[in-house]
Design a protein around this motif. Structure first.
Motif, mmCIF file in Angstrom:
data_model
loop_
_atom_site.group_PDB
_atom_site.id
_atom_site.type_symbol
_atom_site.label_atom_id
_atom_site.label_comp_id
_atom_site.label_asym_id
_atom_site.label_seq_id
_atom_site.Cartn_x
_atom_site.Cartn_y
_atom_site.Cartn_z
ATOM 1 N N THR A 61 52.276 49.105 68.461
ATOM 2 C CA THR A 61 50.953 49.087 67.849
ATOM 3 C C THR A 61 49.881 49.215 68.925
ATOM 4 O O THR A 61 50.134 48.987 70.115
ATOM 5 N N GLU A 62 48.691 49.542 68.497
ATOM 6 C CA GLU A 62 47.563 49.670 69.420
ATOM 7 C C GLU A 62 47.275 48.356 70.149
ATOM 8 O O GLU A 62 46.761 48.360 71.254
ATOM 9 N N ASP A 63 47.653 47.220 69.524
ATOM 10 C CA ASP A 63 47.413 45.930 70.180
ATOM 11 C C ASP A 63 48.641 45.403 70.929
ATOM 12 O O ASP A 63 48.682 44.247 71.322
ATOM 13 N N PHE A 77 47.167 52.466 63.383
ATOM 14 C CA PHE A 77 47.624 51.359 64.220
ATOM 15 C C PHE A 77 48.760 51.716 65.170
ATOM 16 O O PHE A 77 49.057 50.973 66.086
ATOM 17 N N ILE A 78 49.393 52.854 64.982
ATOM 18 C CA ILE A 78 50.581 53.196 65.774
ATOM 19 C C ILE A 78 50.171 53.879 67.074
ATOM 20 O O ILE A 78 49.535 54.935 67.064
ATOM 21 N N LYS A 79 50.554 53.279 68.186
ATOM 22 C CA LYS A 79 50.282 53.869 69.503
ATOM 23 C C LYS A 79 51.395 54.850 69.879
ATOM 24 O O LYS A 79 51.152 55.868 70.523
ATOM 25 N N ALA A 80 52.653 54.539 69.483
ATOM 26 C CA ALA A 80 53.803 55.406 69.750
ATOM 27 C C ALA A 80 54.954 54.937 68.876
ATOM 28 O O ALA A 80 54.988 53.783 68.446
ATOM 29 N N MET A 84 49.749 57.093 58.812
ATOM 30 C CA MET A 84 49.654 55.824 59.543
ATOM 31 C C MET A 84 49.399 55.973 61.039
ATOM 32 O O MET A 84 49.069 55.001 61.708
ATOM 33 N N ALA A 85 49.571 57.186 61.572
ATOM 34 C CA ALA A 85 49.376 57.418 63.006
ATOM 35 C C ALA A 85 48.418 58.593 63.180
ATOM 36 O O ALA A 85 48.233 59.388 62.268
#
Length: 135
Positions: A35-37, A74-77, A101-102
């Motif tokens: 996630t981004e966090d 919210f998905i960074k990878a 979602m990404a």
């Protein structure tokens, strides 16, 4: 994204493979998303004898994060792992969920049984994505 983060994400996906429930296809898949966090969520494919009720590893991971309050973007990878000879890509349903979602440039890391990692993106997986009901 740095190599250590990519390897850690893929390790989570490979560990998840061991937890897949696939008594019919015997085709285990694991996924891990970052996630981004900075949280990592894993998912596995969960089969059902009707097959239509089967859920893929990528969607399992995404839906788990959504159930905890995450929303689109919210998905960074995401990493996808299996014991295949070629790189294991998400199915078309999972690709469409990733579109929502990404971001289009979100990295998607694929692997195969020799553990080599291939990087692509949501945009490359879904070049003409359906993105809106207002088209």
């Amino acid at each position: 994204m740095d190599k250590q983060t990519i390897n850690t994400l893929m390790e989570h996906a490979r560990e998840a493979v061991k937890k897949a429930y696939c008594p019919y296809s015997h085709f285990p898949v694991g996924a891990a998303l970052l996630t981004e966090d900075g949280k990592i969520y894993t998912g596995v494919n969960v089969e059902n004898v009707s097959f239509g009720a089967t859920n893929c590893a990528e969607r399992s991971a995404i839906y788990t994060a959504v159930s905890e309050g995450y929303r689109p973007g919210f998905i960074k990878a995401i990493a996808v792992a299996g014991e295949t000879d070629d790189f294991l890509t998400p199915c078309s349903i999972c690709r469409q969920v990733l579109v929502e979602m990404a971001g289009p440039d979100t990295p998607v890391y694929l692997t195969r049984k020799d553990q080599e990692i291939y990087q692509t993106s949501v945009r490359e997986l879904v070049p003409m994505a359906f993105q809106s009901l207002n088209m």
